[in-house]
Motif scaffolding. Structure first.
Motif, mmCIF file in Angstrom:
data_model
loop_
_atom_site.group_PDB
_atom_site.id
_atom_site.type_symbol
_atom_site.label_atom_id
_atom_site.label_comp_id
_atom_site.label_asym_id
_atom_site.label_seq_id
_atom_site.Cartn_x
_atom_site.Cartn_y
_atom_site.Cartn_z
ATOM 1 N N ALA A 73 7.664 -5.445 7.938
ATOM 2 C CA ALA A 73 7.084 -4.699 6.829
ATOM 3 C C ALA A 73 7.215 -5.525 5.559
ATOM 4 C CB ALA A 73 7.797 -3.368 6.665
ATOM 5 N N PHE A 74 6.367 -5.227 4.615
ATOM 6 C CA PHE A 74 6.398 -5.897 3.321
ATOM 7 C C PHE A 74 7.738 -5.578 2.645
ATOM 8 C CE2 PHE A 74 5.081 -6.790 -1.018
ATOM 9 C CZ PHE A 74 4.184 -7.823 -0.865
ATOM 10 N N PRO A 75 8.399 -6.595 2.072
ATOM 11 C CA PRO A 75 9.752 -6.354 1.552
ATOM 12 C C PRO A 75 9.836 -5.224 0.531
ATOM 13 C CG PRO A 75 8.943 -8.568 0.970
ATOM 14 C CD PRO A 75 8.007 -8.002 1.981
ATOM 15 N N SER A 76 8.847 -5.097 -0.343
ATOM 16 C CA SER A 76 8.955 -4.056 -1.368
ATOM 17 C C SER A 76 9.057 -2.679 -0.722
ATOM 18 C CB SER A 76 7.752 -4.107 -2.318
ATOM 19 O OG SER A 76 8.039 -3.376 -3.487
ATOM 20 N N ASP A 77 8.299 -2.461 0.350
ATOM 21 C CA ASP A 77 8.355 -1.170 1.042
ATOM 22 C C ASP A 77 9.737 -0.956 1.661
ATOM 23 O OD1 ASP A 77 5.691 -2.269 0.819
ATOM 24 O OD2 ASP A 77 4.992 -0.499 1.871
ATOM 25 N N THR A 78 10.271 -2.027 2.264
ATOM 26 C CA THR A 78 11.594 -1.923 2.870
ATOM 27 C C THR A 78 12.639 -1.601 1.808
ATOM 28 O OG1 THR A 78 10.911 -3.528 4.520
ATOM 29 C CG2 THR A 78 13.260 -3.128 4.349
ATOM 30 N N LEU A 125 1.844 0.077 -6.928
ATOM 31 C CA LEU A 125 2.032 0.604 -5.575
ATOM 32 C C LEU A 125 3.473 1.067 -5.320
ATOM 33 C CD1 LEU A 125 0.717 -0.973 -2.290
ATOM 34 C CD2 LEU A 125 3.023 -0.108 -2.459
ATOM 35 N N THR A 126 4.431 0.206 -5.617
ATOM 36 C CA THR A 126 5.819 0.545 -5.269
ATOM 37 C C THR A 126 6.299 1.744 -6.087
ATOM 38 O OG1 THR A 126 6.165 -1.791 -4.748
ATOM 39 C CG2 THR A 126 8.131 -0.418 -4.887
ATOM 40 N N VAL A 127 5.855 1.820 -7.343
ATOM 41 C CA VAL A 127 6.215 2.981 -8.164
ATOM 42 C C VAL A 127 5.654 4.250 -7.519
ATOM 43 C CG1 VAL A 127 5.867 4.105 -10.397
ATOM 44 C CG2 VAL A 127 6.362 1.655 -10.306
ATOM 45 N N LEU A 136 -1.571 1.621 2.003
ATOM 46 C CA LEU A 136 -2.905 1.070 2.244
ATOM 47 C C LEU A 136 -3.143 -0.255 1.512
ATOM 48 C CD1 LEU A 136 -4.913 4.395 1.859
ATOM 49 C CD2 LEU A 136 -4.319 3.238 3.989
ATOM 50 N N ALA A 137 -2.071 -0.934 1.097
ATOM 51 C CA ALA A 137 -2.235 -2.171 0.313
ATOM 52 C C ALA A 137 -3.265 -3.112 0.939
ATOM 53 C CB ALA A 137 -0.889 -2.881 0.182
ATOM 54 N N HIS A 138 -3.182 -3.301 2.265
ATOM 55 C CA HIS A 138 -4.086 -4.245 2.934
ATOM 56 C C HIS A 138 -5.259 -3.555 3.623
ATOM 57 C CE1 HIS A 138 -2.253 -8.271 2.547
ATOM 58 N NE2 HIS A 138 -1.218 -7.527 2.151
ATOM 59 N N ALA A 139 -5.388 -2.268 3.406
ATOM 60 C CA ALA A 139 -6.457 -1.528 4.084
ATOM 61 C C ALA A 139 -7.549 -1.080 3.119
ATOM 62 C CB ALA A 139 -5.866 -0.319 4.800
ATOM 63 N N SER A 191 -4.510 -2.249 -6.209
ATOM 64 C CA SER A 191 -5.939 -2.449 -6.474
ATOM 65 C C SER A 191 -6.289 -3.903 -6.783
ATOM 66 C CB SER A 191 -6.365 -1.572 -7.657
ATOM 67 O OG SER A 191 -5.949 -0.245 -7.452
ATOM 68 N N TYR A 192 -5.328 -4.798 -6.558
ATOM 69 C CA TYR A 192 -5.601 -6.210 -6.896
ATOM 70 C C TYR A 192 -5.919 -7.052 -5.673
ATOM 71 C CZ TYR A 192 -0.581 -6.092 -5.874
ATOM 72 O OH TYR A 192 0.641 -5.837 -5.305
ATOM 73 N N LYS A 193 -5.810 -6.485 -4.464
ATOM 74 C CA LYS A 193 -6.116 -7.253 -3.257
ATOM 75 C C LYS A 193 -7.622 -7.102 -2.995
ATOM 76 C CE LYS A 193 -1.339 -7.106 -1.810
ATOM 77 N NZ LYS A 193 -0.260 -6.394 -1.119
ATOM 78 N N TYR A 194 -7.996 -6.352 -1.963
ATOM 79 C CA TYR A 194 -9.440 -6.251 -1.662
ATOM 80 C C TYR A 194 -10.225 -5.508 -2.745
ATOM 81 C CZ TYR A 194 -8.145 -7.876 2.993
ATOM 82 O OH TYR A 194 -7.667 -8.617 4.040
#
Ligand SMILES: *Cc1c(COP(=O)(O)O)cnc(C)c1O
Length: 423
Positions: free
Chosen positions: A133-138, A106-108, A220-223, A243-246
């Motif tokens: 916000a999620f730290p990686s995004d920040t 995701l972050t890449v 969309l990590a959590h969506a 792709s590892y969450k939902y």
């Protein structure tokens, strides 16, 4: 929907659940006595589909049997492997197939797409995102701002909940866009906030931002796999997800990216390039073709040839979503599961915790965030000891996400009882 706090009601809901049999398709982590844990952390790491092992073994076998010829002769040829997961991924995010590519993490992907879509100028250099916000995004956003020679404390603006509130009001977001719009280069919002579980109105945010000339990117990590999405129709410029969450595709699974077709077809955009983004017609001419010719699709943002062993579980995961009928039926069950959890938590008379996730169904996904007012860590430890797998976010929030593919109404009922007994 009328709920009841009786145990029989939960059992009855499970008997009527037309998606109930999907639970059997996953490995369920168990306690020492061999009983399944109440696994409410599908928002953190989704469970392993039983079909995933064979999918990975298939690739290992093809490699053993074929060596380099696996690129074209494997059961799913490696050369075009990413194409095998494109359409199901596009269905989940509401995109045209050529707008979607599964690649990297995701972050890449966030960095790669910001390299194209965050092009700050002196007069328009700001990024609007939500807080918390999620730290990686920040980190990603601040480093992009700095990379372009701007100052994060001047160029980053945050949409926050009002004092004493937990969710961010839509009118607050729109007011910020209205006020600062001319200086905002990029609005980068989550679909669902990781901390509060708030689902944002992506269509409205996109329209408001584009009206002021801003580019809109969505994390969309959590969506994804949690709520229905219509990225193409909402006219979102770009989006990224993991792709590892939902999505249940395994730890560190290969992520996804969306680029709206009006950009995906534009070969003139600046981008960070690699050979897998090049037109396949000339990709293998190597030293004969030093000029990069991007594919006229989201594939143009690919850098490297895909990690086949890591991609195999994506296919098995998507197959389950397709078999379940896609996000509409899953969302219907999810709203009932989470609605039921809300209902049961409301029955607990104590004031020792507050659900900080917004209540309206169009403002949340699977997750409820429970703020514990006293000794939150103790409460969390007690829940764990009682067989609940939840997660804790400092300083005081316990996140629980019953998921439609493998959780039951009876687990929700048991969770509420455990919480009532231990808080
Ligand atoms: C889970 C999550 C991430 C994780 O980033 P990776 O690059 O997959 O490690 C980033 N952002 C958000 C909002 C997340 O929820």
């Amino acid at each position: 929907m009328t709920y009841s706090a009786e145990e029989d009601f939960a059992r009855q809901m499970d008997r009527q659940d037309s998606l109930g049999h999907f639970r059997g398709r996953f490995f369920l982590p168990c306690n020492r006595a061999g009983e399944p844990l109440i696994y409410f952390v599908g928002n953190s790491l989704g469970l392993m589909p039983k079909t995933s092992r064979a999918a990975v073994e298939q690739e290992l076998d093809d490699w053993a049997r074929l060596g380099v010829d696996g690129h074209f002769d494997a059961a799913t040829p490696w050369y075009s492997y990413h194409e095998s997961v494109r359409e199901p991924a596009a269905r989940l995010v509401g995109a045209q197939p050529h707008e979607v590519v599964c690649m990297n993490s995701l972050t890449v992907n966030l960095h790669l797409l910001m390299a194209t879509f965050y092009r700050p100028t002196r007069s328009r250099h700001k990024i609007l995102m939500e807080e918390p916000a999620f730290p990686s995004d920040t980190y990603a956003i601040k480093s992009q701002i700095a990379q372009h020679g701007f100052q994060p404390n001047e160029s980053l603006i945050l949409a926050r909940p009002r004092e004493g509130e937990f969710a961010i009001r839509q009118e607050e977001i729109e007011a910020l866009i209205e006020r600062e719009g001319e200086q905002i280069a990029l609005v980068l919002f989550a679909g669902v906030n990781f901390f509060t579980g708030q689902l944002f109105d992506l269509e409205k945010i996109t329209a408001a931002a584009q009206k002021r000339g801003c580019i809109v990117g969505i994390d969309l990590a959590h969506a994804v796999g949690n709520v229905p999405l219509r990225l193409h129709d909402w006219n979102v410029d770009f989006a990224v997800w993991c792709s590892y969450k939902y999505l249940n595709a395994g730890p560190g699974a290969v992520a996804g990216a969306f680029v709206h077709e009006r950009h995906a077809r534009n070969r003139e955009l600046p981008r960070l390039a690699g050979w897998w983004g090049n037109d396949p017609a000339t990709r293998f001419r190597m030293q004969l073709e030093p000029e990069f010719v991007p594919v006229a699709s989201a594939d143009a943002w690919q850098l490297s040839n895909p990690p086949i062993l890591a991609m195999a579980p994506l296919g098995t995961s998507f197959a389950i979503f397709d078999e379940a009928g896609g996000m509409e039926p899953l969302r219907a069950k999810s709203l009932q599961l989470t609605g039921y959890l809300c209902f049961l938590l409301d029955q607990i008379p104590s004031r020792l915790f507050t659900v900080i996730t917004p209540r309206p169904p169009n403002e949340h996904g699977s997750q409820l965030s429970i703020l514990a007012h006293e000794r939150p860590k103790d409460l969390f430890t007690k829940l764990e000891a009682a067989g609940v797998k939840a997660d804790f976010r400092e300083p005081n929030v316990i996140r629980v996400a019953p998921t439609a593919l493998y959780n039951t109404f009876h687990e929700v009922w048991r969770f509420a009882r455990i919480l009532a007994e231990h808080q």
